[in-house]
Design a protein around this motif. Structure first.
Motif, PDB file in Angstrom:
ATOM      1  N   SER A 124       0.803  -1.218   0.000  1.00 40.69           N
ATOM      2  CA  SER A 124       0.000   0.000   0.000  1.00 40.69           C
ATOM      3  C   SER A 124       0.835   1.265   0.000  1.00 40.69           C
ATOM      4  O   SER A 124       0.376   2.313  -0.451  1.00 40.69           O
ATOM      5  N   HIS A 125       2.081   1.192   0.501  1.00 42.36           N
ATOM      6  CA  HIS A 125       2.924   2.388   0.536  1.00 42.36           C
ATOM      7  C   HIS A 125       3.313   2.850  -0.864  1.00 42.36           C
ATOM      8  O   HIS A 125       3.685   4.001  -1.054  1.00 42.36           O
ATOM      9  N   LYS A 126       3.260   1.958  -1.832  1.00 43.16           N
ATOM     10  CA  LYS A 126       3.656   2.316  -3.186  1.00 43.16           C
ATOM     11  C   LYS A 126       2.464   2.677  -4.074  1.00 43.16           C
ATOM     12  O   LYS A 126       2.643   2.990  -5.240  1.00 43.16           O
ATOM     13  N   VAL A 127       1.239   2.600  -3.521  1.00 40.46           N
ATOM     14  CA  VAL A 127       0.029   2.821  -4.307  1.00 40.46           C
ATOM     15  C   VAL A 127      -0.429   4.269  -4.181  1.00 40.46           C
ATOM     16  O   VAL A 127      -0.453   4.836  -3.095  1.00 40.46           O
ATOM     17  N   CYS A 128      -0.765   4.859  -5.307  1.00 38.49           N
ATOM     18  CA  CYS A 128      -1.227   6.243  -5.363  1.00 38.49           C
ATOM     19  C   CYS A 128      -2.627   6.292  -5.964  1.00 38.49           C
ATOM     20  O   CYS A 128      -3.071   5.354  -6.627  1.00 38.49           O
ATOM     21  N   GLU A 129      -3.293   7.408  -5.739  1.00 38.44           N
ATOM     22  CA  GLU A 129      -4.622   7.601  -6.303  1.00 38.44           C
ATOM     23  C   GLU A 129      -4.732   9.016  -6.840  1.00 38.44           C
ATOM     24  O   GLU A 129      -4.282   9.965  -6.200  1.00 38.44           O
ATOM     25  N   ALA A 130      -5.301   9.150  -8.003  1.00 38.36           N
ATOM     26  CA  ALA A 130      -5.444  10.471  -8.620  1.00 38.36           C
ATOM     27  C   ALA A 130      -6.840  10.630  -9.211  1.00 38.36           C
ATOM     28  O   ALA A 130      -7.395   9.686  -9.777  1.00 38.36           O
ATOM     29  N   VAL A 131      -7.378  11.842  -9.066  1.00 43.01           N
ATOM     30  CA  VAL A 131      -8.597  12.222  -9.773  1.00 43.01           C
ATOM     31  C   VAL A 131      -8.150  12.928 -11.046  1.00 43.01           C
ATOM     32  O   VAL A 131      -7.501  13.977 -10.992  1.00 43.01           O
ATOM     33  N   VAL A 132      -8.440  12.320 -12.169  1.00 40.16           N
ATOM     34  CA  VAL A 132      -8.010  12.849 -13.464  1.00 40.16           C
ATOM     35  C   VAL A 132      -9.212  13.479 -14.161  1.00 40.16           C
ATOM     36  O   VAL A 132     -10.241  12.825 -14.357  1.00 40.16           O
ATOM     37  N   THR A 133      -9.082  14.754 -14.487  1.00 34.63           N
ATOM     38  CA  THR A 133     -10.122  15.448 -15.248  1.00 34.63           C
ATOM     39  C   THR A 133      -9.695  15.499 -16.704  1.00 34.63           C
ATOM     40  O   THR A 133      -8.638  16.048 -17.032  1.00 34.63           O
ATOM     41  N   VAL A 134     -10.494  14.924 -17.579  1.00 35.93           N
ATOM     42  CA  VAL A 134     -10.184  14.866 -19.004  1.00 35.93           C
ATOM     43  C   VAL A 134     -10.889  16.028 -19.698  1.00 35.93           C
ATOM     44  O   VAL A 134     -12.109  16.178 -19.580  1.00 35.93           O
ATOM     45  N   THR A 135     -10.112  16.847 -20.398  1.00 35.96           N
ATOM     46  CA  THR A 135     -10.678  18.019 -21.065  1.00 35.96           C
ATOM     47  C   THR A 135     -10.326  18.025 -22.547  1.00 35.96           C
ATOM     48  O   THR A 135      -9.429  17.317 -22.994  1.00 35.96           O
ATOM     49  N   ASP A 136     -11.051  18.874 -23.283  1.00 32.22           N
ATOM     50  CA  ASP A 136     -10.648  19.112 -24.662  1.00 32.22           C
ATOM     51  C   ASP A 136      -9.674  20.277 -24.677  1.00 32.22           C
ATOM     52  O   ASP A 136      -9.309  20.825 -23.625  1.00 32.22           O
ATOM     53  N   ASN A 195     -19.024  12.019 -19.606  1.00 30.50           N
ATOM     54  CA  ASN A 195     -19.587  10.744 -20.056  1.00 30.50           C
ATOM     55  C   ASN A 195     -18.875  10.207 -21.299  1.00 30.50           C
ATOM     56  O   ASN A 195     -19.499   9.775 -22.264  1.00 30.50           O
ATOM     57  N   THR A 196     -17.548  10.267 -21.243  1.00 26.95           N
ATOM     58  CA  THR A 196     -16.722   9.884 -22.388  1.00 26.95           C
ATOM     59  C   THR A 196     -15.893   8.654 -22.040  1.00 26.95           C
ATOM     60  O   THR A 196     -15.266   8.586 -20.988  1.00 26.95           O
ATOM     61  N   GLU A 197     -15.868   7.711 -22.935  1.00 24.18           N
ATOM     62  CA  GLU A 197     -15.117   6.478 -22.718  1.00 24.18           C
ATOM     63  C   GLU A 197     -13.633   6.701 -23.002  1.00 24.18           C
ATOM     64  O   GLU A 197     -13.257   7.192 -24.072  1.00 24.18           O
ATOM     65  N   VAL A 198     -12.781   6.320 -22.026  1.00 20.12           N
ATOM     66  CA  VAL A 198     -11.329   6.404 -22.201  1.00 20.12           C
ATOM     67  C   VAL A 198     -10.720   5.110 -21.683  1.00 20.12           C
ATOM     68  O   VAL A 198     -11.353   4.352 -20.948  1.00 20.12           O
ATOM     69  N   VAL A 199      -9.463   4.870 -22.070  1.00 19.05           N
ATOM     70  CA  VAL A 199      -8.754   3.664 -21.636  1.00 19.05           C
ATOM     71  C   VAL A 199      -7.522   4.097 -20.847  1.00 19.05           C
ATOM     72  O   VAL A 199      -6.696   4.861 -21.337  1.00 19.05           O
ATOM     73  N   VAL A 200      -7.427   3.601 -19.614  1.00 18.51           N
ATOM     74  CA  VAL A 200      -6.285   3.909 -18.750  1.00 18.51           C
ATOM     75  C   VAL A 200      -5.374   2.692 -18.677  1.00 18.51           C
ATOM     76  O   VAL A 200      -5.847   1.563 -18.508  1.00 18.51           O
ATOM     77  N   SER A 201      -4.065   2.915 -18.813  1.00 20.85           N
ATOM     78  CA  SER A 201      -3.115   1.800 -18.720  1.00 20.85           C
ATOM     79  C   SER A 201      -1.805   2.292 -18.136  1.00 20.85           C
ATOM     80  O   SER A 201      -1.436   3.460 -18.278  1.00 20.85           O
ATOM     81  N   GLN A 202      -1.105   1.393 -17.478  1.00 16.21           N
ATOM     82  CA  GLN A 202       0.191   1.717 -16.896  1.00 16.21           C
ATOM     83  C   GLN A 202       1.284   1.572 -17.947  1.00 16.21           C
ATOM     84  O   GLN A 202       1.246   0.664 -18.788  1.00 16.21           O
ATOM     85  N   VAL A 219     -12.844   3.014 -18.893  1.00 14.24           N
ATOM     86  CA  VAL A 219     -13.696   3.702 -17.924  1.00 14.24           C
ATOM     87  C   VAL A 219     -14.417   4.847 -18.634  1.00 14.24           C
ATOM     88  O   VAL A 219     -14.022   5.272 -19.728  1.00 14.24           O
ATOM     89  N   VAL A 220     -15.456   5.364 -18.002  1.00 20.47           N
ATOM     90  CA  VAL A 220     -16.245   6.463 -18.563  1.00 20.47           C
ATOM     91  C   VAL A 220     -16.178   7.643 -17.611  1.00 20.47           C
ATOM     92  O   VAL A 220     -16.395   7.482 -16.394  1.00 20.47           O
ATOM     93  N   THR A 221     -15.847   8.817 -18.105  1.00 23.09           N
ATOM     94  CA  THR A 221     -15.778  10.010 -17.267  1.00 23.09           C
ATOM     95  C   THR A 221     -17.159  10.346 -16.717  1.00 23.09           C
ATOM     96  O   THR A 221     -18.192  10.020 -17.318  1.00 23.09           O
ATOM     97  N   ASP A 222     -17.191  11.029 -15.566  1.00 29.68           N
ATOM     98  CA  ASP A 222     -18.467  11.395 -14.965  1.00 29.68           C
ATOM     99  C   ASP A 222     -18.975  12.718 -15.543  1.00 29.68           C
ATOM    100  O   ASP A 222     -18.439  13.220 -16.545  1.00 29.68           O
ATOM    101  N   ALA A 223     -19.962  13.290 -14.898  1.00 28.56           N
ATOM    102  CA  ALA A 223     -20.596  14.510 -15.413  1.00 28.56           C
ATOM    103  C   ALA A 223     -19.666  15.714 -15.395  1.00 28.56           C
ATOM    104  O   ALA A 223     -19.953  16.741 -16.024  1.00 28.56           O
TER     105      ALA A 223
END
Length: 423
Positions: free
Chosen positions: A13-25, A33-40, A372-376
């Motif tokens: 858990s010490h190596k795990v991070c979390e981010a809120v990513v806002t996708v914009t034009d 409500n846009t489908e995107v693909v997240v990968s490491q 995943v799909v972006t929220d409102a």
């Protein structure tokens, strides 16, 4: 808010991070409500191995051990490589260092997304014979020049170094004539550390410099304390864990790591090894003294090695101070002491230990492409090991839309990612 996350992170858990990513034009408007693909894309944690086996391949020289296929196995698992700078082999003839071959090897690794460490700048073993018979002043001058030359020559290719290796034993080492041991005896351990770190830092102010040792007793702790009190800037501590006589176990390993974590410096397990054959007898004090004609890998040993390797990595990666582990050998061919410590057999086939480690680094601890799909508000949550990630266009994007990169680097982040192909 929709999320993408690793399937299992509880042990690390010490190596795990979390981010809120806002996708914009490109106009800055959220893509809702846009489908995107997240990968490491890569790990920030250093999963390393030695790169000694690839000098010939990288320089277009005859390949005797099938290193092309070995290189694919290496690049699919490891993100850092240690290259050999043992002075006696790197510069066997005074004034003729093997700089060009090592530079080409470093470039070869960098082209494959692998970062480099040089090992070592100062060590009392594998010294050039031409140091023998010189005055202490001359040996010191040449050693200082060697550090400055090599660190400067490799700046930008290799920016991490084991600045000095095994200094606890250095002044009292008595196995044959050496050029550096008398210097260490005369100057003292702290002075030798200062020389290594200050000369390397002067040649490359951005270099990351390690103090590295196999002596994990209180003597090493005392020496670290002395060096820090003397004002020497140490970037990370190197801890060697060659386990030819058997796995030490999680409790012993973590107790040791805790002792060195008290200095508040990142810890690198610089030399880890586990055998996949019979264990070296417990009464051997110096591992180099165990010399046998053949040391085969066995099915039973390979199963043991895989189990122990999983336990070793799980426990160490879980520790908040550990930021890198370098395994000491990708293949049994030419392995240290002739021991079956590699993750790949001499015939080029992966052992169970390779598959087990790959299952952790590129499986359990890796975020595979996840839709995943972006929220409102155009947001998604990404949770995973710290490192580089990629946000790719989903099915609703126009053909030719390009992915964008972002970095997970802290426990909680807010990141805005703009898709250049939109807007």
């Amino acid at each position: 808010m929709h999320s993408a996350s690793l399937s299992s992170t509880s042990s690390s858990s010490h190596k795990v991070c979390e981010a809120v990513v806002t996708v914009t034009d490109t106009s800055g408007s959220p893509l809702t409500n846009t489908e995107v693909v997240v990968s490491q894309v890569s790990h920030a944690f250093g999963f390393g191995n030695i790169g000694f086996d690839f000098l010939r391949l990288a320089n277009g020289e005859p390949d005797e051990i099938g290193t092309e296929s070995l290189a694919d196995l290496y690049a699919d698992l490891f993100n850092t490589a240690t290259l050999p700078f043992y002075w006696g082999r790197f510069e066997p003839v005074r004034g003729a260092p093997d700089t060009a071959r090592l530079q080409q090897t470093a470039r070869w690794f960098r082209q494959r997304g692998v970062t480099l460490k040089g090992h070592p700048l100062v060590w009392h073993t594998v010294q050039p014979d031409w140091l023998l018979g010189l005055s202490l002043q001359e040996v010191e001058r040449l050693q200082r020049e060697r550090i400055r030359r090599d660190v400067a020559d490799f700046e930008g290719l290799i920016d991490t170094w084991d600045a000095i290796n095994e200094v606890v034993i250095m002044p009292v080492f008595a196995n044959g004539d050496k050029g550096i041991t008398p210097l260490a005896r005369a100057r003292g351990r702290v002075a030798m550390i200062r020389m290594a770190f200050e000369e390397a830092r002067a040649a490359n102010p951005h270099a990351r410099l390690l103090l590295n040792d196999f002596d994990l007793s209180s003597a090493y702790e005392d020496l670290i304390e002395e060096a820090l009190e003397a004002g020497i800037e140490i970037d990370a501590l190197g801890l060697q864990t060659h386990m030819h006589q058997g796995y030490w176990g999680e409790d012993v390993m973590l107790e040791m790591v805790d002792r060195f974590a008290r200095f508040g410096l990142p810890l690198h397990l610089t030399e880890s090894s586990l055998v996949s054959g019979h264990l070296m007898p417990a009464d051997i004090v110096d591992l180099n003294d165990y010399k046998i004609p053949e040391w085969p890998s066995t099915p039973e040993g390979e199963a043991r090695q895989a189990d122990e390797l999983m336990r070793h990595y799980r426990s160490l990666v879980s520790h908040p101070s550990v930021e890198a582990i370098t395994y000491w050998g990708i293949t049994d061919a030419g392995a240290w002491l002739g021991a079956p410590i590699g993750l790949v057999r001499a015939n080029g086939t992966p052992k169970p230990s390779y598959q087990a480690l790959h299952g952790l680094v590129k499986g359990e601890w890796w975020l595979a492409p996840t839709t995943v799909v972006t929220d409102a508000e155009g947001r998604i949550t990404v949770k995973g090991f710290s490192g580089e990630y990629q946000l790719s266009p989903g099915a609703s994007f126009a053909a030719g839309a390009q992915p964008t990169r972002f970095t997970l680097r802290s426990k909680e982040q807010k990141i805005r990612v703009t898709h250049p192909s939109i807007g």
